[in-house]
Design a protein around this motif. Structure first.
Motif, PDB file in Angstrom:
ATOM      1  N   VAL A  42       0.830  -1.122   0.008  1.00 29.09           N
ATOM      2  CA  VAL A  42       0.394   0.205  -0.293  1.00 29.09           C
ATOM      3  C   VAL A  42       0.656   1.519   0.148  1.00 29.09           C
ATOM      4  CG1 VAL A  42      -1.624   1.418   1.378  1.00 29.09           C
ATOM      5  CG2 VAL A  42      -2.442  -1.012   1.016  1.00 29.09           C
ATOM      6  N   GLN A  43       2.034   1.377   0.991  1.00 25.85           N
ATOM      7  CA  GLN A  43       3.384   2.567   0.479  1.00 25.85           C
ATOM      8  C   GLN A  43       3.568   2.794  -0.505  1.00 25.85           C
ATOM      9  OE1 GLN A  43       5.284   1.525   3.888  1.00 25.85           O
ATOM     10  NE2 GLN A  43       4.259   2.056   5.592  1.00 25.85           N
ATOM     11  N   LEU A  44       3.581   1.823  -1.163  1.00 30.35           N
ATOM     12  CA  LEU A  44       4.718   1.803  -2.127  1.00 30.35           C
ATOM     13  C   LEU A  44       3.437   2.323  -3.300  1.00 30.35           C
ATOM     14  CD1 LEU A  44       7.283  -1.139  -3.045  1.00 30.35           C
ATOM     15  CD2 LEU A  44       7.818   1.046  -2.213  1.00 30.35           C
ATOM     16  N   THR A  77      10.708  -2.646 -15.255  1.00 33.41           N
ATOM     17  CA  THR A  77      11.645  -3.641 -14.610  1.00 33.41           C
ATOM     18  C   THR A  77      10.834  -3.792 -13.500  1.00 33.41           C
ATOM     19  OG1 THR A  77      13.762  -2.079 -15.124  1.00 33.41           O
ATOM     20  CG2 THR A  77      13.914  -4.141 -13.352  1.00 33.41           C
ATOM     21  N   PHE A  78      10.398  -5.202 -13.518  1.00 33.30           N
ATOM     22  CA  PHE A  78      10.307  -6.356 -12.393  1.00 33.30           C
ATOM     23  C   PHE A  78      11.339  -6.672 -11.861  1.00 33.30           C
ATOM     24  CE2 PHE A  78       6.807  -6.263 -15.263  1.00 33.30           C
ATOM     25  CZ  PHE A  78       5.625  -5.997 -13.882  1.00 33.30           C
ATOM     26  N   VAL A  79      11.597  -6.503 -10.571  1.00 29.40           N
ATOM     27  CA  VAL A  79      13.064  -6.727  -9.467  1.00 29.40           C
ATOM     28  C   VAL A  79      12.526  -7.915  -8.240  1.00 29.40           C
ATOM     29  CG1 VAL A  79      14.278  -6.401  -7.874  1.00 29.40           C
ATOM     30  CG2 VAL A  79      13.411  -4.310 -10.031  1.00 29.40           C
ATOM     31  N   THR A  80      13.415  -9.076  -8.192  1.00 27.06           N
ATOM     32  CA  THR A  80      13.156  -9.499  -7.192  1.00 27.06           C
ATOM     33  C   THR A  80      14.669  -9.561  -6.307  1.00 27.06           C
ATOM     34  OG1 THR A  80      13.991 -11.525  -8.081  1.00 27.06           O
ATOM     35  CG2 THR A  80      11.371 -11.326  -7.612  1.00 27.06           C
ATOM     36  N   PHE A 181       8.478  -6.984  -7.328  1.00 29.88           N
ATOM     37  CA  PHE A 181       8.796  -5.325  -6.924  1.00 29.88           C
ATOM     38  C   PHE A 181       8.868  -4.689  -8.701  1.00 29.88           C
ATOM     39  CE2 PHE A 181      11.262  -6.823  -3.144  1.00 29.88           C
ATOM     40  CZ  PHE A 181      10.193  -5.742  -2.835  1.00 29.88           C
ATOM     41  N   LEU A 182       7.819  -3.334  -8.644  1.00 34.56           N
ATOM     42  CA  LEU A 182       7.809  -2.948 -10.200  1.00 34.56           C
ATOM     43  C   LEU A 182       8.779  -1.321 -10.460  1.00 34.56           C
ATOM     44  CD1 LEU A 182       6.578  -2.267 -12.923  1.00 34.56           C
ATOM     45  CD2 LEU A 182       4.751  -1.788 -12.285  1.00 34.56           C
ATOM     46  N   ARG A 191       5.409  -0.396  -7.073  1.00 30.09           N
ATOM     47  CA  ARG A 191       4.473  -1.639  -6.663  1.00 30.09           C
ATOM     48  C   ARG A 191       5.021  -2.807  -5.780  1.00 30.09           C
ATOM     49  NH1 ARG A 191      -1.233  -0.939  -8.163  1.00 30.09           N
ATOM     50  NH2 ARG A 191      -1.506   1.066  -9.767  1.00 30.09           N
ATOM     51  N   ALA A 192       4.635  -3.317  -5.025  1.00 30.30           N
ATOM     52  CA  ALA A 192       5.155  -4.675  -5.005  1.00 30.30           C
ATOM     53  C   ALA A 192       4.040  -5.747  -4.928  1.00 30.30           C
ATOM     54  CB  ALA A 192       5.419  -4.771  -3.144  1.00 30.30           C
TER      55      ALA A 192
END
Length: 214
Positions: A42-44, A77-80, A181-182, A191-192
């Motif tokens: 929610v915060q992101l 970018t999608f990140v892990t 993450f986005l 985003r998460a």
């Protein structure tokens, strides 16, 4: 008649309840989430984060910075975040990005979406180790990059940015939380998503990108 002492007790009880609700609202992002991962999500969404100048090195040994992903771009970018010796949740993370790599090419999205896997174990996940792992995964380096911090001292900054908690288990492994993450087109951590639902993350991106006229 209600005695004054009873009235005071009732008022005190109401005050305690209201304070409790206020505290709960604060830690749950206005009752929007209960878990810490839910709060982060929610915060992101409401307050995307700027990416810092965090020195990285990738699987080719090429130096870069996380801020390179923080520039306005047509790509998201999608990140892990993982460590490559992990035998549990990290496998889910990397398997999800592997699925996304196939889905991106299948949908012709390679000019719109890229992938980044960040290791929080720089002492063991050297460029050579990352390169070997990427090769086993069939990674296309033009789309999907593996990287870690260049300086061990920067590790906590990276973890704090993504709200990832890492606890050594004393046996060389770690307990940690995870998310997908986005980084959006404005270069913000925005985003998460649940780590085991990359399909929903990609669907959410596609739904939002259509709304932007893509």
């Amino acid at each position: 008649m209600i005695k004054r002492s009873e009235a005071r007790s009732a008022i005190a009880f109401v005050i305690v309840v209201l304070l409790g609700l206020a505290a709960f609202a604060a830690v749950t992002a206005g009752f929007a989430a209960v878990t810490s991962d839910g709060v982060r999500r929610v915060q992101l969404q409401h307050n995307p984060r700027t990416l810092p100048d965090l020195p990285l090195v990738d699987s080719r040994g090429t130096p870069s910075s996380l801020r390179d992903y923080g520039k306005a771009s047509e790509k998201v970018t999608f990140v892990t975040l993982v460590y490559l010796q992990c035998q549990s949740i990290c496998r889910t993370s990397i398997a999800g990005q592997s699925w996304m790599q196939h889905a991106i090419y299948a949908r012709g999205l390679q000019d719109q979406v890229r992938l980044l896997t960040l290791s929080f174990d720089p002492l063991n996940d050297s460029p050579q180790v990352m390169a070997e792992h990427a090769k086993r995964m069939g990674v296309n380096a033009d789309l999907w990059r593996f990287a870690t911090v260049r300086n061990q001292a920067d590790l906590n900054r990276m973890l704090a940015l993504f709200n990832i908690i890492v606890l050594p288990d004393g046996l060389g492994d770690y307990s940690h939380n995870a998310a997908l993450f986005l980084i959006d087109e404005q270069g913000r951590l925005a985003r998460a998503y649940d780590i085991d639902r990359p399909d929903l993350a990609l669907a959410d991106y596609l739904a939002n990108s259509k709304g932007k006229g893509k």
